[in-house]
Design a protein around this motif. Structure first.
Motif, mmCIF file in Angstrom:
data_model
loop_
_atom_site.group_PDB
_atom_site.id
_atom_site.type_symbol
_atom_site.label_atom_id
_atom_site.label_comp_id
_atom_site.label_asym_id
_atom_site.label_seq_id
_atom_site.Cartn_x
_atom_site.Cartn_y
_atom_site.Cartn_z
ATOM 1 N N PRO A 1 27.570 16.701 56.816
ATOM 2 C CA PRO A 1 28.101 15.389 56.393
ATOM 3 C C PRO A 1 27.843 14.290 57.421
ATOM 4 C CG PRO A 1 29.690 17.109 55.906
ATOM 5 C CD PRO A 1 28.592 17.750 56.712
ATOM 6 N N GLN A 2 27.716 14.661 58.693
ATOM 7 C CA GLN A 2 27.467 13.652 59.733
ATOM 8 C C GLN A 2 26.086 13.014 59.611
ATOM 9 O OE1 GLN A 2 28.831 16.406 63.114
ATOM 10 N NE2 GLN A 2 29.392 14.382 63.851
ATOM 11 N N VAL A 3 25.186 13.672 58.870
ATOM 12 C CA VAL A 3 23.883 13.064 58.628
ATOM 13 C C VAL A 3 23.745 12.720 57.141
ATOM 14 C CG1 VAL A 3 22.709 14.016 60.646
ATOM 15 C CG2 VAL A 3 22.785 15.355 58.536
ATOM 16 N N GLY B 1 35.095 15.497 71.758
ATOM 17 C CA GLY B 1 34.507 14.254 71.309
ATOM 18 C C GLY B 1 33.714 14.561 70.070
ATOM 19 N N CYS B 2 33.070 13.569 69.492
ATOM 20 C CA CYS B 2 32.324 13.774 68.253
ATOM 21 C C CYS B 2 31.191 12.758 68.200
ATOM 22 C CB CYS B 2 33.260 13.602 67.058
ATOM 23 S SG CYS B 2 32.443 13.837 65.473
ATOM 24 N N LEU B 3 30.001 13.219 67.788
ATOM 25 C CA LEU B 3 28.848 12.315 67.729
ATOM 26 C C LEU B 3 29.084 11.173 66.740
ATOM 27 C CD1 LEU B 3 25.951 14.951 67.825
ATOM 28 C CD2 LEU B 3 26.748 13.475 69.693
ATOM 29 N N HIS C 1 35.707 22.765 65.198
ATOM 30 C CA HIS C 1 35.466 21.328 65.046
ATOM 31 C C HIS C 1 34.472 21.071 63.904
ATOM 32 C CE1 HIS C 1 34.601 17.208 66.978
ATOM 33 N NE2 HIS C 1 33.672 17.339 66.046
ATOM 34 N N GLU C 2 33.358 21.841 63.893
ATOM 35 C CA GLU C 2 32.314 21.604 62.886
ATOM 36 C C GLU C 2 32.767 22.031 61.498
ATOM 37 O OE1 GLU C 2 30.127 19.665 63.795
ATOM 38 O OE2 GLU C 2 30.414 19.926 65.944
ATOM 39 N N ILE C 3 33.468 23.156 61.406
ATOM 40 C CA ILE C 3 33.936 23.611 60.097
ATOM 41 C C ILE C 3 34.971 22.621 59.544
ATOM 42 C CG2 ILE C 3 35.185 25.455 58.893
ATOM 43 C CD1 ILE C 3 33.653 27.444 60.752
ATOM 44 N N ASP C 4 35.783 22.036 60.424
ATOM 45 C CA ASP C 4 36.699 20.972 60.007
ATOM 46 C C ASP C 4 35.948 19.830 59.322
ATOM 47 O OD1 ASP C 4 39.214 21.911 60.637
ATOM 48 O OD2 ASP C 4 39.421 20.764 62.502
ATOM 49 N N HIS C 5 34.769 19.472 59.873
ATOM 50 C CA HIS C 5 33.979 18.387 59.283
ATOM 51 C C HIS C 5 33.692 18.661 57.806
ATOM 52 C CE1 HIS C 5 32.983 15.399 62.296
ATOM 53 N NE2 HIS C 5 32.578 16.302 63.166
ATOM 54 N N LEU C 6 33.490 19.937 57.458
ATOM 55 C CA LEU C 6 33.132 20.286 56.082
ATOM 56 C C LEU C 6 34.297 20.072 55.132
ATOM 57 C CD1 LEU C 6 31.076 23.525 56.786
ATOM 58 C CD2 LEU C 6 30.308 21.132 56.746
HETATM 59 NI NI NI Z 1 32.274 16.036 65.184
#
Ligand code: NI
Length: 184
Positions: free
Chosen positions: A51-53, A88-90, A131-136
């Motif tokens: 999702p970040q891209v 942190g987060c990109l 952290h990354e799985i949270d993004h999903l």
């Molecule tokens: Ni992040």
């Protein structure tokens, strides 16, 4: 190396919604994983979620220890212990805050060839996975962070490379990113 993808900043709507499962591993998807990898490395990140891209699919890449892990449809099947540390987060450049996470996790998902894999790890690796799985699920680390620990990274000490930080609040940080996105 393929050209990096654009990393979308918070609060872009794609970051705030639940991503869809990957149904089938295609050659295009394998190619996309490599692009995600290159984008993560170019940005000096230890993890990146699709999702970040701008791709709302359940795909992450993580590399905290020279071990590149691409995962599709990842889920945490076991977790124990506790660790509190900086995140942190990109998608939220220069914002840091302390987050308490499980110390160890076991993650199940599919690799780049669509094969089911089960991986376990601890420390930073476990933190990055969570952290990354949270993004999903549309969850940003700031939602889990201790509100008293938000700070902006404003630079790096020339003497010892230590980060120079300035305290902020979650609300001020959110306002800052909302203004930036509106301006973009
Ligand atoms: Ni992040």
């Amino acid at each position: 190396m393929s050209s990096p993808l654009q990393i979308l900043p918070y609060p872009h709507p794609v970051l705030l919604k639940r991503a869809a499962p990957v149904e089938r591993v295609t050659p295009e998807l394998a190619e996309f994983l490599l692009k995600m990898r290159d984008t993560m490395y170019a940005a000096h990140g230890v993890g990146l979620a699709a999702p970040q891209v701008g791709v709302s699919l359940r795909i992450i890449v993580v590399d905290t220890d020279e071990r590149f892990v691409p995962l599709m449809n990842p889920r945490i099947i076991a977790a124990d212990g506790s660790q509190t540390g900086v995140e942190g987060c990109l998608s939220l450049p220069n914002l840091h805050a302390d987050v308490t996470r499980a110390l160890r996790v076991t993650v199940q998902g599919q690799n780049a060839r669509g094969k089911k894999v089960t991986l376990s790890g601890e420390g930073l690796w476990a933190r990055a996975m969570q952290h990354e799985i949270d993004h999903l699920d549309g969850i940003i680390f700031t939602e889990r962070a201790d509100p008293a620990t938000f700070r902006w990274v404003t630079g790096e000490s020339a003497a010892d490379g230590e980060l120079i930080e300035r305290p902020t609040t979650r609300e001020d940080a959110y306002h800052f990113f909302a203004r930036e996105l509106a301006r973009a």
